[in-house]
Design an enzyme around this catalytic site. Structure first.
Site, PDB file in Angstrom:
ATOM      1  N   TYR A 191       0.827  -1.193   0.000  1.00 50.61           N
ATOM      2  CA  TYR A 191       0.000   0.000   0.000  1.00 50.61           C
ATOM      3  C   TYR A 191       0.873   1.258   0.000  1.00 50.61           C
ATOM      4  CZ  TYR A 191      -3.537  -3.382   1.582  1.00 50.61           C
ATOM      5  OH  TYR A 191      -4.370  -4.480   1.707  1.00 50.61           O
TER       6      TYR A 191
ATOM      7  N   HIS B 159       0.252 -12.198   1.599  1.00 52.27           N
ATOM      8  CA  HIS B 159      -0.503 -11.266   0.765  1.00 52.27           C
ATOM      9  C   HIS B 159      -0.523 -11.722  -0.693  1.00 52.27           C
ATOM     10  CE1 HIS B 159      -1.364  -6.694  -0.035  1.00 52.27           C
ATOM     11  NE2 HIS B 159      -2.428  -7.461  -0.196  1.00 52.27           N
TER      12      HIS B 159
END
Length: 324
Positions: free
Chosen positions: A55, A141
């Site tokens: 992010y 992830h």
């Protein structure tokens, strides 16, 4: 559910703040705006914060860490993710990371690494950006975006070792991929699955196998992407919105507008129904809501308290728009 899983689920609460927006997802967000969003969440009782190196090339982790530095460590839960290492990228100088959806300088690049060493390095790097000694929950992830089998074969044992050593309290997998989520659930190793966009008002493929597996094994589900990348975030869905982080296919837009119309029959706005829908599933312990501004946080939390007639769900089922 094990004692540790139950304790973690209790500490997380029913709503968490997702950190993608804090990493300048789609557009720039100032440090002041990001901090105001975090303050708004904290003031309204949110104590679970999820982030990732992906992010904003670490920006989300840095902003979250700066905010939490003033908060008592025992009062919040933090999760981050491993699988993408950030390495300096001189070739990115003067450009933005827009190809990956983030309006941040492309001074680093992501390198897939689900090896045991890569998992430990990823966690150490994240702790440095967060300014913390530990995180409570660590996810693999998007292993499906690399190589699912090898990623799980090496990544899950690496996470399990960290849990056994007491470095993290709980482990899991975060993904949009139903096969990845199902494989993780069946591994017998995970405490939590972050189901991103696969159990929403718009579509529920996780109902077939993933959620039943989680119920049977006592795996907690963190429901993320409940707006399907933004499409369900407005009362009237638009072709200008996002779906799967890209443009909205006409058939998907039509379905979203049909959902909005049925919700309107009951005096409920589409985003309210979208937020409330996953919490009807017993395996879902928390809904992780992305927000980049205080106004978005306030709006989301307000919607979570608005009444939704039970009849709405019944009509949506009757019309084949939801499956549960």
């Amino acid at each position: 559910m094990s004692g540790e899983r139950a304790r973690l689920a209790g500490r997380i609460g029913t709503v968490g703040l997702g950190g993608a927006g804090l990493g300048n997802l789609y557009h720039p967000v100032s440090d002041e705006q990001a901090r105001a969003a975090l303050e708004a969440a904290w003031d309204r009782g949110v104590r679970y914060f999820d982030t990732a190196p992906h992010y904003g090339l670490g920006l989300s982790e840095r902003r979250l860490g700066e905010f939490l530095a003033s908060k008592p460590r025992a009062e919040f839960v933090v999760s981050t993710k491993v699988g993408r290492l950030l390495v300096p990228d001189p070739d990115g100088a003067g450009t933005l990371d827009l190809a990956n959806g983030f309006a941040v300088p492309a001074t680093a690049r992501r390198v897939w690494d689900f090896s045991a060493a890569g998992v430990r390095r990823g966690l150490a790097d994240s702790l440095g950006r967060l300014g913390l000694d530990s995180v409570d929950l660590l996810y693999l992830h998007d292993p499906d975006e690399h190589a699912l089998g090898p990623a799980l074969d090496t990544g899950l044992p690496a996470l399990s070792a960290l849990r056994e050593e007491g470095v993290v309290s709980a482990i899991g997998v975060g993904s949009k991929s139903v096969p990845a989520l199902l494989a993780a659930a069946r591994s017998g190793m995970v405490d939590v699955l972050m189901v991103a966009g696969r159990f929403t008002l718009l579509e529920q493929p996780a109902l077939d196998d993933v959620l039943p597996e989680c119920r049977e094994r006592g795996i907690a589900v963190a429901s993320a992407g409940v707006f399907n990348s933004g499409l369900l975030a407005e009362p009237a869905p638009s072709a200008e919105g996002k779906y799967e982080y890209g443009t909205v296919p006409p058939s998907v837009l039509a379905r979203a507008n049909t959902l909005a119309a049925v919700c309107g029959e009951f005096g409920v706005e589409l985003p309210t129904a979208a937020l409330r829908f996953p919490l009807r599933e017993p395996a879902v312990r928390t809904v992780v809501l992305g927000a980049a501004t205080a106004a978005q946080v306030e709006d989301n939390l307000r919607r979570l308290t608005e009444p939704v007639p039970e009849g709405l769900w019944a009509v949506l089922r009757e019309r084949g728009l939801i499956r549960t």
